[in-house]
Scaffold this active site. Sequence first.
Site, PDB file in Angstrom:
ATOM      1  CD  GLU A  44      -2.619   1.452   2.489  1.00 15.32           C
ATOM      2  OE1 GLU A  44      -3.584   2.237   2.464  1.00 15.32           O
ATOM      3  OE2 GLU A  44      -2.261   0.852   3.521  1.00 15.32           O
ATOM      4  CG  ASP A 118      -1.517  15.582  -2.863  1.00 13.50           C
ATOM      5  OD1 ASP A 118      -2.225  16.185  -3.704  1.00 13.50           O
ATOM      6  OD2 ASP A 118      -0.857  16.171  -1.989  1.00 13.50           O
ATOM      7  CB  THR A 191      -8.699   4.723   4.033  1.00 13.67           C
ATOM      8  OG1 THR A 191      -9.484   5.767   3.454  1.00 13.67           O
ATOM      9  CG2 THR A 191      -8.143   3.829   2.934  1.00 13.67           C
ATOM     10  CE1 TYR A 193      -9.372  12.977   2.446  1.00 12.39           C
ATOM     11  CE2 TYR A 193     -10.666  11.627   0.951  1.00 12.39           C
ATOM     12  CZ  TYR A 193     -10.110  12.844   1.301  1.00 12.39           C
ATOM     13  OH  TYR A 193     -10.318  13.940   0.492  1.00 12.39           O
TER      14      TYR A 193
END
Length: 214
Positions: A44, A118, A191, A193
């Site tokens: 990951e 990102d 996750t 997020y």
Amino acid sequence: MRQRNKPWADDFLRENSDLVIPNPDQYKSKWHELFGNDNPIHVEIGTGKGQFIVGMAKQFPNINFIGIELAKSVIVTAAQKVQESEQTNIKLIQENAENLNEIFATNEVSTVYLNFSDPWPKNRHEKRRLTSHSFLERYENILHPEGQLIFKTDNRGLFEYSLVSFSRFGMLLEEVSLDLHQLADPTNIMTEYEEKFSAKGQPIHRCKAVFRGE
């Protein structure tokens, strides 16, 4: 988001060098020896606070998971989560993804996960995107010929860019989902997020792709 400095992080990393591996280039082509088995290796990139990798390691105990995270203040949080889980099939690396080919040998990895990377939206930053051509070259090198790249994001612009990038590189798209949670995939581990933004109704996009090979 800027992460708060953790003054204890350096000591923690030194004391837990069996989990957060220093000098990971020393294990290139030898990761199976470190884990003590021949199980597949999944990587990951951008492991964040560790919820995904811990959840995956619990769900798939016969797979070795390696999480890569550059931010020291973040990787120590992930390491604490791994310790609490008592999972032995996880190792972490504090490293820049640009150095993947110095850390893993050709064909050493079975799956690469990119979770909520990102987006680097400005054109001049395209090469920093983890789905740009230069990074795809790195993944192709370390992945087994039958290996898979699994990409998740909530950013529609990055997702569309990535699909084009994959196609131009000659990759095969095995799955493209604009709303992952509508699939009700029982193997999907969220996750931190992902949980936050999914709860707000934000659709999550996922793509599974493979390299064609020669």
